[in-house]
Scaffold this motif. Structure first.
Motif, PDB file in Angstrom:
ATOM      1  N   ILE A 223       0.835  -1.205   0.000  1.00 42.59           N
ATOM      2  CA  ILE A 223       0.000   0.000   0.000  1.00 42.59           C
ATOM      3  C   ILE A 223       0.868   1.252   0.000  1.00 42.59           C
ATOM      4  O   ILE A 223       0.618   2.210  -0.744  1.00 42.59           O
ATOM      5  CB  ILE A 223      -0.944  -0.004   1.218  1.00 42.59           C
ATOM      6  CG1 ILE A 223      -2.006  -1.099   1.074  1.00 42.59           C
ATOM      7  CG2 ILE A 223      -1.619   1.366   1.386  1.00 42.59           C
ATOM      8  CD1 ILE A 223      -2.879  -1.264   2.299  1.00 42.59           C
ATOM      9  N   THR A 224       1.915   1.249   0.823  1.00 43.19           N
ATOM     10  CA  THR A 224       2.818   2.399   0.897  1.00 43.19           C
ATOM     11  C   THR A 224       3.513   2.638  -0.432  1.00 43.19           C
ATOM     12  O   THR A 224       3.606   3.777  -0.909  1.00 43.19           O
ATOM     13  CB  THR A 224       3.871   2.175   2.001  1.00 43.19           C
ATOM     14  OG1 THR A 224       3.209   1.975   3.254  1.00 43.19           O
ATOM     15  CG2 THR A 224       4.798   3.373   2.106  1.00 43.19           C
ATOM     16  N   ILE A 225       4.005   1.581  -1.055  1.00 47.94           N
ATOM     17  CA  ILE A 225       4.715   1.712  -2.335  1.00 47.94           C
ATOM     18  C   ILE A 225       3.786   2.237  -3.420  1.00 47.94           C
ATOM     19  O   ILE A 225       4.128   3.183  -4.147  1.00 47.94           O
ATOM     20  CB  ILE A 225       5.318   0.357  -2.747  1.00 47.94           C
ATOM     21  CG1 ILE A 225       6.456  -0.027  -1.799  1.00 47.94           C
ATOM     22  CG2 ILE A 225       5.819   0.410  -4.192  1.00 47.94           C
ATOM     23  CD1 ILE A 225       6.927  -1.447  -1.960  1.00 47.94           C
ATOM     24  N   PHE A 226       2.612   1.645  -3.540  1.00 44.67           N
ATOM     25  CA  PHE A 226       1.681   2.072  -4.582  1.00 44.67           C
ATOM     26  C   PHE A 226       1.204   3.503  -4.359  1.00 44.67           C
ATOM     27  O   PHE A 226       1.078   4.285  -5.309  1.00 44.67           O
ATOM     28  CB  PHE A 226       0.494   1.111  -4.660  1.00 44.67           C
ATOM     29  CG  PHE A 226       0.759  -0.119  -5.468  1.00 44.67           C
ATOM     30  CD1 PHE A 226       0.573  -0.129  -6.830  1.00 44.67           C
ATOM     31  CD2 PHE A 226       1.213  -1.284  -4.866  1.00 44.67           C
ATOM     32  CE1 PHE A 226       0.823  -1.263  -7.595  1.00 44.67           C
ATOM     33  CE2 PHE A 226       1.469  -2.423  -5.592  1.00 44.67           C
ATOM     34  CZ  PHE A 226       1.278  -2.421  -6.964  1.00 44.67           C
ATOM     35  N   THR A 227       0.937   3.849  -3.097  1.00 41.39           N
ATOM     36  CA  THR A 227       0.522   5.224  -2.801  1.00 41.39           C
ATOM     37  C   THR A 227       1.644   6.202  -3.109  1.00 41.39           C
ATOM     38  O   THR A 227       1.403   7.296  -3.639  1.00 41.39           O
ATOM     39  CB  THR A 227       0.100   5.348  -1.330  1.00 41.39           C
ATOM     40  OG1 THR A 227      -0.939   4.414  -1.050  1.00 41.39           O
ATOM     41  CG2 THR A 227      -0.409   6.762  -1.039  1.00 41.39           C
ATOM     42  N   GLY A 228       2.885   5.813  -2.781  1.00 40.14           N
ATOM     43  CA  GLY A 228       4.030   6.664  -3.109  1.00 40.14           C
ATOM     44  C   GLY A 228       4.139   6.914  -4.599  1.00 40.14           C
ATOM     45  O   GLY A 228       4.444   8.031  -5.033  1.00 40.14           O
ATOM     46  N   ILE A 229       3.880   5.880  -5.398  1.00 44.01           N
ATOM     47  CA  ILE A 229       3.895   6.046  -6.857  1.00 44.01           C
ATOM     48  C   ILE A 229       2.840   7.061  -7.279  1.00 44.01           C
ATOM     49  O   ILE A 229       3.077   7.909  -8.146  1.00 44.01           O
ATOM     50  CB  ILE A 229       3.661   4.689  -7.543  1.00 44.01           C
ATOM     51  CG1 ILE A 229       4.857   3.761  -7.299  1.00 44.01           C
ATOM     52  CG2 ILE A 229       3.415   4.871  -9.035  1.00 44.01           C
ATOM     53  CD1 ILE A 229       4.633   2.328  -7.768  1.00 44.01           C
ATOM     54  N   GLY A 230       1.662   6.965  -6.655  1.00 40.51           N
ATOM     55  CA  GLY A 230       0.606   7.928  -6.976  1.00 40.51           C
ATOM     56  C   GLY A 230       0.989   9.350  -6.633  1.00 40.51           C
ATOM     57  O   GLY A 230       0.677  10.295  -7.377  1.00 40.51           O
ATOM     58  N   LEU A 231       1.689   9.534  -5.516  1.00 38.47           N
ATOM     59  CA  LEU A 231       2.061  10.883  -5.081  1.00 38.47           C
ATOM     60  C   LEU A 231       3.158  11.495  -5.944  1.00 38.47           C
ATOM     61  O   LEU A 231       3.123  12.686  -6.250  1.00 38.47           O
ATOM     62  CB  LEU A 231       2.500  10.850  -3.618  1.00 38.47           C
ATOM     63  CG  LEU A 231       1.398  10.557  -2.593  1.00 38.47           C
ATOM     64  CD1 LEU A 231       1.991  10.433  -1.202  1.00 38.47           C
ATOM     65  CD2 LEU A 231       0.329  11.642  -2.624  1.00 38.47           C
ATOM     66  N   ILE A 232       4.164  10.683  -6.333  1.00 37.15           N
ATOM     67  CA  ILE A 232       5.274  11.246  -7.104  1.00 37.15           C
ATOM     68  C   ILE A 232       4.880  11.571  -8.537  1.00 37.15           C
ATOM     69  O   ILE A 232       5.647  12.205  -9.261  1.00 37.15           O
ATOM     70  CB  ILE A 232       6.499  10.315  -7.088  1.00 37.15           C
ATOM     71  CG1 ILE A 232       6.183   8.983  -7.777  1.00 37.15           C
ATOM     72  CG2 ILE A 232       6.997  10.094  -5.671  1.00 37.15           C
ATOM     73  CD1 ILE A 232       7.392   8.060  -7.887  1.00 37.15           C
ATOM     74  N   THR A 233       3.694  11.146  -8.947  1.00 31.82           N
ATOM     75  CA  THR A 233       3.184  11.529 -10.269  1.00 31.82           C
ATOM     76  C   THR A 233       2.316  12.788 -10.157  1.00 31.82           C
ATOM     77  O   THR A 233       1.426  12.988 -10.980  1.00 31.82           O
ATOM     78  CB  THR A 233       2.368  10.385 -10.882  1.00 31.82           C
ATOM     79  OG1 THR A 233       1.305  10.020  -9.990  1.00 31.82           O
ATOM     80  CG2 THR A 233       3.243   9.169 -11.130  1.00 31.82           C
ATOM     81  N   PHE A 234       2.605  13.602  -9.134  1.00 31.52           N
ATOM     82  CA  PHE A 234       1.856  14.840  -8.892  1.00 31.52           C
ATOM     83  C   PHE A 234       0.365  14.565  -8.709  1.00 31.52           C
ATOM     84  O   PHE A 234      -0.480  15.252  -9.272  1.00 31.52           O
ATOM     85  CB  PHE A 234       2.094  15.854 -10.026  1.00 31.52           C
ATOM     86  CG  PHE A 234       3.527  16.219 -10.213  1.00 31.52           C
ATOM     87  CD1 PHE A 234       4.144  17.126  -9.365  1.00 31.52           C
ATOM     88  CD2 PHE A 234       4.281  15.628 -11.225  1.00 31.52           C
ATOM     89  CE1 PHE A 234       5.475  17.453  -9.527  1.00 31.52           C
ATOM     90  CE2 PHE A 234       5.616  15.944 -11.387  1.00 31.52           C
ATOM     91  CZ  PHE A 234       6.225  16.859 -10.535  1.00 31.52           C
TER      92      PHE A 234
END
Length: 267
Positions: A223-234
């Motif tokens: 969950i943390t990894i996938f959410t991080g991916i969502g955040l770094i894509t603005f």
């Protein structure tokens, strides 16, 4: 045969929690991905609401980095609660019922009091976290400093007091996020799906984590990894990532909680 345990050993009414294999989170993600594309318009529209909320937070903090950090992480604490509509979409798809955005947004109405109680708890935790973040910044970095989102932020946060703040902030935030994960990982889908009270749902979630520590650590990491991916894509990636996680969480609940003896809500 899958082993299971009672949430409360002496109780005849609380559900059983299954002990599951370590690789199950990958199955949940696969099932969540299928749900996402079974109702793409509804799921992605719901995800876009998170994107809009993210941009609203950026607008509200007016470029002040310390507040952006606190509000963004606080927003993520509320993610399991805000994803309720995604659980409802998966629930309806499973039952062969229509899954619309209107249904998803009104999902909380099926079990109002327990769900509102949980929402109040999450809201309280967010307020505590926001205030604690401000205190940590004021004590470690200096309350009079207002940082903007530019290159000076990187210079500050990787030297001296800024690095100390970042480490402490991350550790404290991780502890609060872990607590939220433990009490919410199956409780919100359970309250949505069944006529379950707040206490039983939270106890079930805690028991699920205790019975499946390894699985839950892996699930939290994913969950943390996938959410991080969502955040770094603005924030744009959240339109896909959060529906994927939300749908997968529904399948996690169905996999872990043996609730055949509980009364189910009508769709």
């Amino acid at each position: 045969m899958v082993a299971s345990i009672r949430v409360v050993e002496s109780s005849l009414t609380t559900p059983k929690v299954r002990i599951i294999a370590i690789d199950r989170p990958w199955e949940w993600l696969g099932a969540g991905w299928k749900d996402l594309w079974r109702a793409p318009a509804t799921s992605i529209s719901y995800g876009l609401l998170f994107v809009a909320m993210g941009y609203l937070l950026v607008y509200l903090i007016e470029g002040q980095f310390q507040y952006a950090l606190a509000l963004t992480t606080g927003f993520l604490l509320a993610g399991p609660f805000l994803s309720m509509g995604l659980y409802d979409i998966s629930r309806r798809l499973e039952a062969g019922e229509p899954a619309t955005l209107g249904h998803a947004l009104m999902a909380w109405q099926c079990n109002v009091l327990p769900i509102l109680m949980f929402g109040g708890l999450i809201g309280l935790l967010m307020i505590v976290w926001a205030r604690l973040s401000a205190v940590l910044f004021g004590v470690i970095v200096g309350g009079g400093r207002h940082l903007v989102l530019d290159s000076s932020v990187a210079q500050l946060f990787f030297s001296g007091s800024g690095l100390t703040f970042l480490i402490v902030f991350t550790l404290v935030g991780a502890m609060i996020a872990a607590a939220v994960f433990v009490i919410s990982v199956v409780s919100i889908p359970m309250m949505l799906d069944r006529k379950t009270d707040f206490i039983t749902a939270v106890l079930t979630s805690v028991t699920a984590v205790q019975a499946n520590i390894g699985v839950m650590v892996l699930w939290a990491a994913l969950i943390t990894i996938f959410t991080g991916i969502g955040l770094i894509t603005f924030y744009l990636g959240l339109a896909i990532v959060l529906p994927l996680i939300g749908h997968a969480t529904w399948h996690a609940y169905r996999d872990i909680v043996d609730s055949d003896d509980l009364e189910q809500h009508p769709i």
